[in-house]
Design a protein around this motif. Structure first.
Motif, short mmCIF file in Angstrom:
data_model
loop_
_atom_site.label_atom_id
_atom_site.label_comp_id
_atom_site.label_asym_id
_atom_site.label_seq_id
_atom_site.Cartn_x
_atom_site.Cartn_y
_atom_site.Cartn_z
N GLY A 138 -0.02 -1.66 -12.04
CA GLY A 138 -0.92 -2.49 -11.25
C GLY A 138 -1.15 -1.89 -9.88
N LEU A 139 -0.08 -1.40 -9.27
CA LEU A 139 -0.17 -0.78 -7.95
C LEU A 139 -0.92 0.55 -8.02
CD1 LEU A 139 3.45 -1.45 -6.64
CD2 LEU A 139 1.35 -2.58 -5.88
N VAL A 140 -0.64 1.34 -9.04
CA VAL A 140 -1.30 2.64 -9.19
C VAL A 140 -2.81 2.47 -9.33
CG1 VAL A 140 -1.62 4.58 -10.78
CG2 VAL A 140 0.69 3.90 -10.09
N GLN A 141 -3.22 1.53 -10.16
CA GLN A 141 -4.66 1.34 -10.40
C GLN A 141 -5.34 0.63 -9.24
OE1 GLN A 141 -5.86 3.08 -12.62
NE2 GLN A 141 -4.01 3.53 -13.82
N ILE A 155 3.18 6.31 -7.93
CA ILE A 155 2.25 7.19 -8.64
C ILE A 155 2.90 8.53 -8.98
CG2 ILE A 155 1.17 8.39 -6.68
CD1 ILE A 155 -1.51 7.98 -8.03
N THR A 156 3.95 8.90 -8.24
CA THR A 156 4.61 10.19 -8.45
C THR A 156 5.84 10.09 -9.34
OG1 THR A 156 5.89 9.90 -6.42
CG2 THR A 156 3.79 11.08 -6.23
N GLU A 157 6.16 8.89 -9.80
CA GLU A 157 7.34 8.74 -10.66
C GLU A 157 7.12 9.42 -12.01
OE1 GLU A 157 9.63 4.64 -9.40
OE2 GLU A 157 8.39 4.65 -11.19
N LYS A 158 8.23 9.90 -12.58
CA LYS A 158 8.17 10.46 -13.93
C LYS A 158 8.08 9.31 -14.92
CE LYS A 158 10.81 14.64 -12.85
NZ LYS A 158 9.63 15.53 -13.00
N PHE A 163 0.83 -1.21 0.00
CA PHE A 163 0.00 0.00 0.00
C PHE A 163 0.87 1.26 0.00
CE2 PHE A 163 -2.76 3.19 2.10
CZ PHE A 163 -3.81 3.17 1.20
N LYS A 164 1.91 1.29 0.82
CA LYS A 164 2.80 2.45 0.85
C LYS A 164 3.52 2.64 -0.48
CE LYS A 164 6.73 4.35 3.45
NZ LYS A 164 7.69 4.12 4.56
N GLU A 165 3.90 1.53 -1.12
CA GLU A 165 4.60 1.59 -2.41
C GLU A 165 3.73 2.22 -3.49
OE1 GLU A 165 7.72 0.59 -5.27
OE2 GLU A 165 7.58 1.14 -3.16
N MET A 166 2.41 2.07 -3.38
CA MET A 166 1.49 2.65 -4.36
C MET A 166 1.66 4.16 -4.45
SD MET A 166 -1.99 0.52 -3.48
CE MET A 166 -2.01 -1.28 -3.43
N PHE A 170 1.08 9.20 -13.29
CA PHE A 170 0.04 10.01 -12.68
C PHE A 170 -1.04 10.37 -13.71
CE2 PHE A 170 -1.79 14.13 -11.39
CZ PHE A 170 -2.37 13.73 -10.19
N GLN A 171 -0.62 10.65 -14.95
CA GLN A 171 -1.60 10.97 -15.99
C GLN A 171 -2.47 9.75 -16.30
OE1 GLN A 171 1.20 12.48 -18.97
NE2 GLN A 171 0.28 14.51 -18.79
N ALA A 172 -1.87 8.55 -16.32
CA ALA A 172 -2.66 7.33 -16.53
C ALA A 172 -3.64 7.14 -15.39
CB ALA A 172 -1.74 6.12 -16.65
N PHE A 173 -3.18 7.46 -14.17
CA PHE A 173 -4.05 7.38 -13.00
C PHE A 173 -5.23 8.34 -13.13
CE2 PHE A 173 -5.16 9.16 -8.80
CZ PHE A 173 -5.59 8.01 -8.16
N THR A 174 -4.97 9.56 -13.60
CA THR A 174 -6.06 10.54 -13.71
C THR A 174 -7.04 10.18 -14.83
OG1 THR A 174 -4.70 12.01 -15.09
CG2 THR A 174 -4.74 12.44 -12.72
#
Length: 476
Positions: free
Chosen positions: A301-304, A60-63, A53-56, A73-77
């Motif tokens: 996978g972690l981001v989503q 998400i903030t990686e370039k 969970f912490k790794e997520m 982050f753009q894929a997340f949004t």
């Protein structure tokens, strides 16, 4: 008079057929699949949704890894743009009004185990993504063809997703916006639909980069504004929060609900509305996950997986507390977006009716944009042809206008039907090929435990085929 009668008979027939299909899917098939596979993937991934969970939050903030594609982050949004919509305001209200407060508990359960399912499907989308110029595309249709070896199955899924998200779901979003603005400002639903369609057209004709830029700005702003109001309501009613939790749990398991059949309704609505909101296992979000340029498939996978948590545990819960901290849900005739408006008005005053209308405009509009993209990438899978793409774009705009004036019940029932059919196909597929995602996860955690920033190559997994974007000679 005769034409009206014929229209009514046809409409009733369509409604009956759709209701029959939904009853079959949601009563006998989907609940078992969603919960069963969610539990299976939770254990198979060794509780990835808790363990990493912490790794997520770190990934998400990686370039983005290179110049192609879009950032994590753009894929997340983009995926959040589809997730965060009417399901968070209207869907939660519908779940409570039909299934009672206990439905919220089952929304939470589906989200918690669904985080593992979301990890699997989005990781698979990254493994089997393809290059499209300087962008990436992927999703269930792609991994059905590449990993299962069935293009026909992929085409069927692509058609269902395009109809479901690009057309039906966008009609739902437009319907909710028009209904909210009609109730708050008295706006004509047809005119509202035309305005929404025009603005959406400007964005969707600009391509995926414009979609990413719009959602990257709108999603955080919209979510923060809504959550600030919800947080204020929770803080000012903090002493009542334990009572709300007890209400939710007791209605999810209470003896009275079991005898009266209320538990079944709570589970049904919780699972149905939960899936509509967070989309875990439905096969939609992997289309956004595949667009990201990352060094390892497990990162998306972690981001989503985090996206499911953010959507249901945070935003849906905010709406549920807003409603359950009042008694408006017990009033006959109050449901959907009007129930949410009534609840917020009871907390902060009449101005809340207008605030919710504006909030739903943002929530639903970005869903229209995200939903559109899902359809686009699947049309590209079926056939890469600009004429098909333009026809689809105009069809989306047309459905936005249609949805703004359509009957609420039929639109939501159609959404449930197509959503269910998509989910069944995708859940079967990821069960068959989930071992690939599990191997990718093991590779990720092994590198992470050794202090590395994980980087993936297809050669890391023996006999992995058709992962062309991850071949050793390929650069990112």
């Amino acid at each position: 008079m005769e034409a009206t009668l014929i229209h009514t008979i046809i409409l009733d027939g369509v409604n009956s057929l759709v209701d029959w299909g939904n009853n079959l899917l949601w009563t006998y098939i989907l609940i078992g699949l969603l919960i069963g596979l969610g539990v299976y993937f939770t254990f198979a991934t060794k509780f990835v949704q808790f363990r990493l969970f912490k790794e997520m939050f770190r990934v998400i903030t990686e370039k983005k890894d290179g110049t192609n594609g879009i950032s994590p982050f753009q894929a997340f949004t983009i995926s959040t743009a589809s997730r965060v919509g009417t399901g968070n305001l209207t869907g939660v209200a519908l779940a409570i009004s039909i299934g009672g407060p206990g439905a919220v508990f089952w929304m939470w359960m589906v989200a918690i185990i669904g985080m593992a399912t979301a990890f699997i499907e989005s990781t698979l989308a990254q493994v089997y993504k393809v290059r499209d110029g300087d962008q990436f595309r992927g999703g269930p249709a792609y991994y059905m063809e590449k990993a299962i070896g069935s293009r026909a199955l992929g085409v069927v899924f692509a058609i269902l997703l395009t109809l479901c998200f690009g057309l039906v779901f966008n009609a739902v979003q437009a319907n909710t916006i028009a209904d909210a603005f009609d109730g708050a400002f008295g706006f004509n639903p047809l005119y509202m639909g035309i305005v929404i369609a025009a603005v959406a057209g400007i964005v969707i004709f600009g391509g995926v980069r414009r979609i990413a830029r719009v959602t990257q700005i709108v999603v955080p702003f919209m979510a923060v504004a809504y959550l600030l109001i919800a947080t204020y309501v929770v803080i000012t009613n903090f002493a009542l929060i334990p009572d709300v939790f007890m209400l939710i749990v007791s209605n999810a398991f209470g003896v009275g609900e079991i005898i009266g059949g209320g538990v079944g309704a709570a589970i049904m609505q919780g699972v149905r509305r939960g899936l509509f909101s967070n989309e875990a296992g439905m096969g939609s979000v992997p289309n956004a996950a595949a667009t990201a340029n990352v060094s390892h498939p497990a990162k998306q996978g972690l981001v989503q997986s985090l996206g499911v948590f953010f959507d249901t545990i945070i935003i849906c819960s905010a709406t549920a507390f807003l409603i359950l901290l009042t008694d408006v849900y017990t009033v006959d005739g109050a449901e959907g977006i009007q129930l949410t408006q009534d609840a917020m008005s009871a907390h902060v005053g009449e101005w809340a009716v207008y605030f919710v209308a504006i909030a739903i405009l943002f929530f639903a509009f970005i869903s229209i944009i995200g939903n559109y993209y899902y359809g686009e990438t699947n049309i590209e899978f079926i056939r890469s042809n600009s004429n098909w793409l333009y026809a689809y774009r105009f069809a989306v705009i047309g459905m936005v206008i249609f949805g703004s004036v359509a009957q609420v019940g039929l639109v939501w029932n159609l959404a449930d039907l197509f959503m269910g059919l998509m989910a069944v196909l995708n859940l079967i597929a990821i069960f068959l090929i989930g071992k690939v995602a599990l191997a990718v996860l093991n590779d990720y955690t092994t590198q992470l435990d050794s202090g590395k920033n994980p980087v993936f190559k297809a050669s890391h997994i023996p006999d992995l085929k058709h992962a062309e974007c991850w071949e050793d000679e390929q650069s990112s």
